[in-house]
Write an enzyme that holds these catalytic residues in place. Structure first.
Site, PDB file in Angstrom:
ATOM      1  N   LEU A  38      -1.355   4.410  52.276  1.00 32.27           N
ATOM      2  CA  LEU A  38      -2.599   5.178  52.227  1.00 32.27           C
ATOM      3  C   LEU A  38      -3.497   4.667  53.344  1.00 32.27           C
ATOM      4  O   LEU A  38      -3.618   3.460  53.547  1.00 32.27           O
ATOM      5  CB  LEU A  38      -3.299   4.986  50.875  1.00 32.27           C
ATOM      6  CG  LEU A  38      -2.636   5.619  49.661  1.00 32.27           C
ATOM      7  CD1 LEU A  38      -3.363   5.195  48.390  1.00 32.27           C
ATOM      8  CD2 LEU A  38      -2.619   7.121  49.787  1.00 32.27           C
ATOM      9  N   ASP A  39      -4.103   5.574  54.079  1.00 25.91           N
ATOM     10  CA  ASP A  39      -5.032   5.177  55.134  1.00 25.91           C
ATOM     11  C   ASP A  39      -6.115   4.278  54.547  1.00 25.91           C
ATOM     12  O   ASP A  39      -6.429   4.358  53.355  1.00 25.91           O
ATOM     13  CB  ASP A  39      -5.674   6.396  55.783  1.00 25.91           C
ATOM     14  CG  ASP A  39      -4.687   7.223  56.601  1.00 25.91           C
ATOM     15  OD1 ASP A  39      -3.588   6.714  56.900  1.00 25.91           O
ATOM     16  OD2 ASP A  39      -5.017   8.371  56.935  1.00 25.91           O
ATOM     17  N   VAL A  40      -6.697   3.433  55.378  1.00 32.41           N
ATOM     18  CA  VAL A  40      -7.721   2.491  54.929  1.00 32.41           C
ATOM     19  C   VAL A  40      -8.850   3.215  54.202  1.00 32.41           C
ATOM     20  O   VAL A  40      -9.334   2.756  53.168  1.00 32.41           O
ATOM     21  CB  VAL A  40      -8.265   1.667  56.120  1.00 32.41           C
ATOM     22  CG1 VAL A  40      -9.479   0.858  55.703  1.00 32.41           C
ATOM     23  CG2 VAL A  40      -7.184   0.749  56.665  1.00 32.41           C
TER      24      VAL A  40
END
Length: 172
Positions: A38-40
């Site tokens: 998951l993206d930051v």
């Protein structure tokens, strides 16, 4: 000890790898992997495999994914998300009918260019890190499949639509 799966909530502002390291310290295991990244700035459930369960990670990575996400109309940012600087804006806000009916145009196999502020690696470095350093990153389009896309809610006053999607890996 054992071999098992944990479903962890990953909040915004932390990388998937950092969450894995935190869990390793808590449970005292060194063999832990995550099923996807998951993206930051994304939040959600991140499945973690512990011990021999790590051998099954690829099965989950290749499985269909579901997401709920929001779109703010009338504003474009340099990052493509809420964290970026506004680089363009328009007064036009789509009608409720447009917001709901556009979904069918995206169902099926499509080509997607990932956002530059994503967790995709470019020569071993996350694209979002390069983008934050001001480096120009050109990400190649990828084949993805959208199985379902629905508008769940449209707040016309604030120009925000919330959508549900079921898709192949690599969509958002």
């Amino acid at each position: 000890m054992g071999n098992y799966w944990l479903n962890f909530y990953k909040p915004r502002g932390i990388s998937s790898a950092k969450l894995v390291n935190i869990v390793k310290k808590i449970i005292g295991k060194t063999k832990i992997g995550h099923a996807g990244t998951l993206d930051v700035e994304a939040e959600g459930i991140l499945p973690l495999a512990v011990g021999e369960a790590t051998k099954l990670i690829q099965l989950l990575i290749d499985a269909r994914k579901t997401y709920i996400f929001s779109v703010k109309f009338g504003t474009q940012t340099d990052s493509g998300d809420y964290t970026g600087k506004v680089i363009a804006s328009k007064d036009y806000i789509p009608s409720q009918e447009e917001v709901y009916t556009v979904c069918s145009k995206f169902i099926g196999n499509i080509r997607q260019v990932p956002p530059i502020f994503s967790a995709i690696k470019v020569n071993g470095v996350r694209a979002y890190k390069l983008a934050r350093e001001g480096k120009i990153v050109e990400l190649k389009p990828r084949n993805i499949t959208i199985y379902d896309l629905k508008c769940l809610n449209f707040d016309k006053e604030n120009a925000i639509a919330t959508y549900y999607t079921e898709c192949s890996k690599g969509l958002i």
